[in-house]
Motif scaffolding. Sequence first.
Motif, PDB file in Angstrom:
ATOM      1  N   CYS A 138      55.800 -65.485  16.362  1.00  0.00           N
ATOM      2  CA  CYS A 138      55.632 -64.409  17.344  1.00  0.00           C
ATOM      3  C   CYS A 138      55.166 -64.958  18.699  1.00  0.00           C
ATOM      4  CB  CYS A 138      54.662 -63.379  16.772  1.00  0.00           C
ATOM      5  SG  CYS A 138      54.728 -61.759  17.550  1.00  0.00           S
ATOM      6  N   HIS A 139      54.049 -64.440  19.239  1.00  0.00           N
ATOM      7  CA  HIS A 139      53.546 -64.912  20.528  1.00  0.00           C
ATOM      8  C   HIS A 139      52.945 -66.312  20.449  1.00  0.00           C
ATOM      9  CE1 HIS A 139      53.709 -60.532  21.339  1.00  0.00           C
ATOM     10  NE2 HIS A 139      54.021 -60.930  22.553  1.00  0.00           N
ATOM     11  N   GLY A 140      52.800 -66.837  19.236  1.00  0.00           N
ATOM     12  CA  GLY A 140      52.321 -68.208  19.107  1.00  0.00           C
ATOM     13  C   GLY A 140      53.207 -69.200  19.839  1.00  0.00           C
ATOM     14  N   SER A 160      66.582 -75.236  19.558  1.00  0.00           N
ATOM     15  CA  SER A 160      66.687 -73.821  19.204  1.00  0.00           C
ATOM     16  C   SER A 160      65.320 -73.320  18.751  1.00  0.00           C
ATOM     17  CB  SER A 160      67.707 -73.622  18.080  1.00  0.00           C
ATOM     18  OG  SER A 160      69.005 -73.946  18.532  1.00  0.00           O
ATOM     19  N   VAL A 161      64.881 -72.235  19.371  1.00  0.00           N
ATOM     20  CA  VAL A 161      63.577 -71.650  19.047  1.00  0.00           C
ATOM     21  C   VAL A 161      63.675 -70.131  19.093  1.00  0.00           C
ATOM     22  CG1 VAL A 161      62.294 -73.606  20.001  1.00  0.00           C
ATOM     23  CG2 VAL A 161      62.780 -71.625  21.452  1.00  0.00           C
ATOM     24  N   THR A 162      62.646 -69.487  18.568  1.00  0.00           N
ATOM     25  CA  THR A 162      62.516 -68.043  18.714  1.00  0.00           C
ATOM     26  C   THR A 162      61.047 -67.704  18.948  1.00  0.00           C
ATOM     27  OG1 THR A 162      63.176 -65.898  17.791  1.00  0.00           O
ATOM     28  CG2 THR A 162      62.198 -67.495  16.253  1.00  0.00           C
ATOM     29  N   GLY A 163      60.786 -66.447  19.210  1.00  0.00           N
ATOM     30  CA  GLY A 163      59.444 -65.946  19.481  1.00  0.00           C
ATOM     31  C   GLY A 163      59.588 -64.465  19.795  1.00  0.00           C
ATOM     32  N   PHE A 164      58.492 -63.799  20.042  1.00  0.00           N
ATOM     33  CA  PHE A 164      58.544 -62.355  20.283  1.00  0.00           C
ATOM     34  C   PHE A 164      59.482 -62.055  21.450  1.00  0.00           C
ATOM     35  CE2 PHE A 164      56.397 -58.128  20.935  1.00  0.00           C
ATOM     36  CZ  PHE A 164      56.572 -57.670  19.637  1.00  0.00           C
ATOM     37  N   SER A 165      60.478 -61.221  21.199  1.00  0.00           N
ATOM     38  CA  SER A 165      61.517 -60.963  22.197  1.00  0.00           C
ATOM     39  C   SER A 165      61.082 -59.893  23.194  1.00  0.00           C
ATOM     40  CB  SER A 165      62.807 -60.525  21.506  1.00  0.00           C
ATOM     41  OG  SER A 165      62.645 -59.232  20.934  1.00  0.00           O
ATOM     42  N   TRP A 166      61.780 -59.851  24.330  1.00  0.00           N
ATOM     43  CA  TRP A 166      61.459 -58.827  25.321  1.00  0.00           C
ATOM     44  C   TRP A 166      61.779 -57.425  24.814  1.00  0.00           C
ATOM     45  CZ3 TRP A 166      58.028 -58.870  28.760  1.00  0.00           C
ATOM     46  CH2 TRP A 166      57.974 -57.867  29.744  1.00  0.00           C
ATOM     47  N   PRO A 167      62.883 -57.190  24.104  1.00  0.00           N
ATOM     48  CA  PRO A 167      63.106 -55.858  23.530  1.00  0.00           C
ATOM     49  C   PRO A 167      61.978 -55.437  22.585  1.00  0.00           C
ATOM     50  CG  PRO A 167      65.160 -57.059  23.544  1.00  0.00           C
ATOM     51  CD  PRO A 167      64.094 -58.038  23.942  1.00  0.00           C
ATOM     52  N   GLY A 190      64.703 -74.747  29.139  1.00  0.00           N
ATOM     53  CA  GLY A 190      65.880 -75.358  28.545  1.00  0.00           C
ATOM     54  C   GLY A 190      66.004 -75.159  27.055  1.00  0.00           C
ATOM     55  N   ALA A 191      65.171 -74.263  26.488  1.00  0.00           N
ATOM     56  CA  ALA A 191      65.260 -73.979  25.059  1.00  0.00           C
ATOM     57  C   ALA A 191      66.462 -73.091  24.777  1.00  0.00           C
ATOM     58  CB  ALA A 191      63.986 -73.286  24.575  1.00  0.00           C
ATOM     59  N   ASN A 192      67.027 -73.245  23.613  1.00  0.00           N
ATOM     60  CA  ASN A 192      68.069 -72.343  23.134  1.00  0.00           C
ATOM     61  C   ASN A 192      67.364 -71.223  22.389  1.00  0.00           C
ATOM     62  OD1 ASN A 192      70.460 -71.168  22.174  1.00  0.00           O
ATOM     63  ND2 ASN A 192      70.502 -72.495  20.371  1.00  0.00           N
ATOM     64  N   TYR A 193      67.001 -70.179  23.131  1.00  0.00           N
ATOM     65  CA  TYR A 193      66.235 -69.077  22.551  1.00  0.00           C
ATOM     66  C   TYR A 193      67.178 -68.129  21.825  1.00  0.00           C
ATOM     67  CZ  TYR A 193      63.422 -64.897  22.095  1.00  0.00           C
ATOM     68  OH  TYR A 193      62.781 -63.802  21.586  1.00  0.00           O
ATOM     69  N   ILE A 194      66.913 -67.870  20.542  1.00  0.00           N
ATOM     70  CA  ILE A 194      67.766 -66.975  19.757  1.00  0.00           C
ATOM     71  C   ILE A 194      66.904 -65.983  18.976  1.00  0.00           C
ATOM     72  CG2 ILE A 194      69.788 -68.469  19.556  1.00  0.00           C
ATOM     73  CD1 ILE A 194      68.709 -69.597  17.029  1.00  0.00           C
ATOM     74  N   THR A 195      67.516 -64.847  18.623  1.00  0.00           N
ATOM     75  CA  THR A 195      66.775 -63.797  17.939  1.00  0.00           C
ATOM     76  C   THR A 195      67.597 -63.218  16.789  1.00  0.00           C
ATOM     77  OG1 THR A 195      67.665 -62.005  19.321  1.00  0.00           O
ATOM     78  CG2 THR A 195      65.664 -63.109  20.097  1.00  0.00           C
ATOM     79  N   ALA A 196      66.923 -62.408  15.991  1.00  0.00           N
ATOM     80  CA  ALA A 196      67.593 -61.655  14.935  1.00  0.00           C
ATOM     81  C   ALA A 196      68.509 -60.612  15.571  1.00  0.00           C
ATOM     82  CB  ALA A 196      66.556 -60.972  14.048  1.00  0.00           C
ATOM     83  N   ASP A 197      69.393 -60.055  14.779  1.00  0.00           N
ATOM     84  CA  ASP A 197      70.327 -59.044  15.298  1.00  0.00           C
ATOM     85  C   ASP A 197      69.600 -57.782  15.737  1.00  0.00           C
ATOM     86  OD1 ASP A 197      72.506 -60.690  14.830  1.00  0.00           O
ATOM     87  OD2 ASP A 197      72.867 -59.878  12.828  1.00  0.00           O
ATOM     88  N   GLU A 198      68.510 -57.444  15.055  1.00  0.00           N
ATOM     89  CA  GLU A 198      67.756 -56.242  15.374  1.00  0.00           C
ATOM     90  C   GLU A 198      66.286 -56.588  15.604  1.00  0.00           C
ATOM     91  OE1 GLU A 198      69.032 -53.298  15.848  1.00  0.00           O
ATOM     92  OE2 GLU A 198      71.070 -53.835  15.243  1.00  0.00           O
ATOM     93  N   PRO A 199      65.615 -55.869  16.529  1.00  0.00           N
ATOM     94  CA  PRO A 199      64.189 -56.108  16.756  1.00  0.00           C
ATOM     95  C   PRO A 199      63.379 -55.946  15.477  1.00  0.00           C
ATOM     96  CG  PRO A 199      65.089 -54.731  18.494  1.00  0.00           C
ATOM     97  CD  PRO A 199      66.155 -54.845  17.441  1.00  0.00           C
ATOM     98  N   PHE A 200      62.389 -56.789  15.333  1.00  0.00           N
ATOM     99  CA  PHE A 200      61.421 -56.756  14.239  1.00  0.00           C
ATOM    100  C   PHE A 200      61.996 -57.139  12.875  1.00  0.00           C
ATOM    101  CE2 PHE A 200      59.537 -53.980  17.485  1.00  0.00           C
ATOM    102  CZ  PHE A 200      58.343 -54.653  17.677  1.00  0.00           C
ATOM    103  N   GLY A 213      59.007 -68.591  14.273  1.00  0.00           N
ATOM    104  CA  GLY A 213      59.306 -67.266  13.749  1.00  0.00           C
ATOM    105  C   GLY A 213      59.239 -66.234  14.860  1.00  0.00           C
ATOM    106  N   GLN A 214      60.052 -65.202  14.764  1.00  0.00           N
ATOM    107  CA  GLN A 214      60.220 -64.278  15.889  1.00  0.00           C
ATOM    108  C   GLN A 214      59.102 -63.267  16.068  1.00  0.00           C
ATOM    109  OE1 GLN A 214      64.148 -62.562  16.287  1.00  0.00           O
ATOM    110  NE2 GLN A 214      63.343 -60.738  17.285  1.00  0.00           N
ATOM    111  N   ASN A 215      58.569 -62.724  14.992  1.00  0.00           N
ATOM    112  CA  ASN A 215      57.684 -61.567  15.096  1.00  0.00           C
ATOM    113  C   ASN A 215      56.664 -61.577  13.955  1.00  0.00           C
ATOM    114  OD1 ASN A 215      59.319 -60.728  12.894  1.00  0.00           O
ATOM    115  ND2 ASN A 215      60.821 -59.988  14.372  1.00  0.00           N
ATOM    116  N   PRO A 216      55.734 -60.619  13.939  1.00  0.00           N
ATOM    117  CA  PRO A 216      54.698 -60.633  12.895  1.00  0.00           C
ATOM    118  C   PRO A 216      55.255 -60.666  11.471  1.00  0.00           C
ATOM    119  CG  PRO A 216      54.096 -59.098  14.614  1.00  0.00           C
ATOM    120  CD  PRO A 216      55.492 -59.538  14.931  1.00  0.00           C
ATOM    121  N   GLY A 217      56.357 -59.972  11.247  1.00  0.00           N
ATOM    122  CA  GLY A 217      56.945 -59.937   9.920  1.00  0.00           C
ATOM    123  C   GLY A 217      57.595 -61.230   9.487  1.00  0.00           C
ATOM    124  N   SER A 218      57.610 -62.226  10.364  1.00  0.00           N
ATOM    125  CA  SER A 218      58.236 -63.514  10.059  1.00  0.00           C
ATOM    126  C   SER A 218      57.235 -64.581   9.625  1.00  0.00           C
ATOM    127  CB  SER A 218      59.011 -64.022  11.285  1.00  0.00           C
ATOM    128  OG  SER A 218      59.994 -63.089  11.687  1.00  0.00           O
TER     129      SER A 218
END
Length: 233
Positions: A138-140, A160-167, A190-200, A213-218
């Motif tokens: 998440c915000h970590g 390639s990384v992820t984290g809490f998305s703007w949506p 320069g990171a390849n930021y990617i997310t799940a198909d749906e928020p959360f 991991g993208q969010n608290p549930g991850s």
Amino acid sequence: MAATKKILVIVTNVDEYRKSGMRTGLWLGELTHFWDVAEPSGFSMDIASPSGGKVPIDPESLSHEVLAELNTGKRYENRRFMDLLEDTKRISEVNVEDYDAIYLTGGHGVMFDFPQSQDLESLMAQFYETGRVVSTVCHGATGLLNVTLSDGEPLVKGKSVTGFSWPEEELANRAQAVPYNLQEELKKLGANYITADEPFETYVVEEGRLITGQNPGSARAVAEAVVRRLTAA
């Protein structure tokens, strides 16, 4: 590198947003879910924070609904476990050689102290460049923003990384309160930021020894990925 079967967990010391009076801090489930996977897998953990001492907990993560939904209530009721957050060690006191991996929890508080901590930046680079696992949830991922490797390049550049998305930030009604857009800041490096198909949705990105991991549930899935990586090493 000799395995220590220990993981360093990093948490925030910040308890409020700077733009508003809202309270924040550690999102408790991002700690407990990781712990619930790593501990039964044979790993012990130490908790550290930028300033050391007591760790504030985001009050929203302690609501009855969230504790029940995320199954964090048992840890919250456990006096021994919660006392671990009463007097954490300073990041500056940490010795990299004592650990196999580092894990950065979230909660909005980290947006204010993780990127400002030169001790954390140095520690993260040391973990990565000595062949250890670096993980965030998440915000970590804000703890990755100012980490520069010995070649002068950002740790996340080209990865390639992820984290809490703007949506997700908008859906959480925090877009006006946060100091920056984490998603965009990672892209700028320069990171390849990617997310799940749906928020959360639960979502984890593994880029070698960098696990995000993208969010608290991850958080649980991040822990499972870290354990797999350490067990296979």
